[in-house]
Design an enzyme around this catalytic site. Structure first.
Site, short mmCIF file in Angstrom:
data_model
loop_
_atom_site.label_atom_id
_atom_site.label_comp_id
_atom_site.label_asym_id
_atom_site.label_seq_id
_atom_site.Cartn_x
_atom_site.Cartn_y
_atom_site.Cartn_z
N HIS A 100 -3.14 5.54 -3.55
CA HIS A 100 -3.52 4.73 -2.38
C HIS A 100 -3.52 3.27 -2.83
CE1 HIS A 100 -5.54 2.89 0.90
NE2 HIS A 100 -6.64 2.66 0.22
N HIS A 102 -3.24 -1.12 -1.55
CA HIS A 102 -3.27 -2.15 -0.51
C HIS A 102 -2.09 -3.09 -0.75
CE1 HIS A 102 -7.98 -1.66 -0.30
NE2 HIS A 102 -7.33 -0.55 0.02
N TYR A 127 16.92 6.66 0.28
CA TYR A 127 15.85 6.85 -0.71
C TYR A 127 14.50 6.91 -0.03
CZ TYR A 127 20.04 5.46 -2.89
OH TYR A 127 21.36 5.40 -3.21
ZN ZN Z 1 -8.06 1.26 0.61
#
Ligand code: ZN
Length: 220
Positions: A100, A102, A127
């Site tokens: 995860h 940002h 891709y």
């Molecule tokens: Zn986050």
């Protein structure tokens, strides 16, 4: 080697790998400050990067080990985004690792108006289709809102990756390496998408996507 020692060695190897990939992502500007978290299934639980930890300076021994109820078994307190990883693992038996981030371009796309909520980024390259497929948008939730888990879970059975609105991507893979590579492919394609916003663009057509599905056995 006994089974217990084998599990321990495997866990240590995964801890080292989380620190290694974390540093690589941080060094290339994909996880600024203490943002982003990485997790891996191991034994009968899972490993997750700790809260307030920079991915650039992870101590392998301090990486949190959790059970499937989210209880901390060892290591530092886990990322507050643990529930978002758990929601995806619970719906994807084949997901052994989750990234995860940002990251700038993916996060930028997550803030755009007019996105197709079923498929946020067009199939610009084969891709992207192979590593991500269709990328749905999860509606905005405030940080820590437990309702976000349900929203991710509802999409995770059919999607290996989702984009959280005004936040960033959650990407799963069969291994940490696969999840990291898929997250990087997503970030690069988000960058292409933004670069091409005002340029007449041809994405792959349905026949070209079908060809990829049948050639590479994609389930998208
Ligand atoms: Zn986050």
């Amino acid at each position: 080697m006994s089974a217990a020692i084998h599990v321990h060695a495997e866990e240590n190897r995964q801890r080292e790998q989380i620190a290694e990939f974390g540093r690589s992502l941080f060094d290339r500007g994909l996880s600024a400050g203490s943002s982003g978290n990485l997790s891996v299934r191991v034994g009968d639980g899972w490993l997750l990067t700790p809260t307030n930890a920079s991915l650039g300076r992870l101590d392998p021994a301090a990486i949190s080990r959790l059970d499937w109820d989210g209880r901390l078994l060892s290591g530092a307190p886990p990322s507050k985004e643990a529930f978002l990883h758990r929601a995806m693992y619970q719906r994807r038996a084949g997901a052994n690792a989750i990234v995860h981030l940002h990251a700038t371009h993916s996060a930028a796309v997550s803030c755009m108006c007019g996105l197709d909520h079923d498929d946020c980024i067009p199939p610009l390259t084969p891709y992207f289709v192979m590593k991500i497929g269709r990328l749905p948008l999860v509606p905005y939730h405030r940080p820590g809102d437990p309702a976000l888990a349900g929203a991710i879970g509802a999409l995770a059975a059919k999607h290996s990756a989702v984009l959280l609105a005004n936040h960033g991507p959650v990407v799963s893979g069969a291994s940490l390496e696969a999840a990291v590579y898929a997250a990087e492919e997503l970030e690069e394609t988000a960058k292409l998408f933004l670069l091409l916003r005002d340029v007449p663009t041809r994405a792959l057509d349905a026949a070209q996507i079908d060809e990829l599905k049948s050639t590479f056995g994609l389930d998208i």
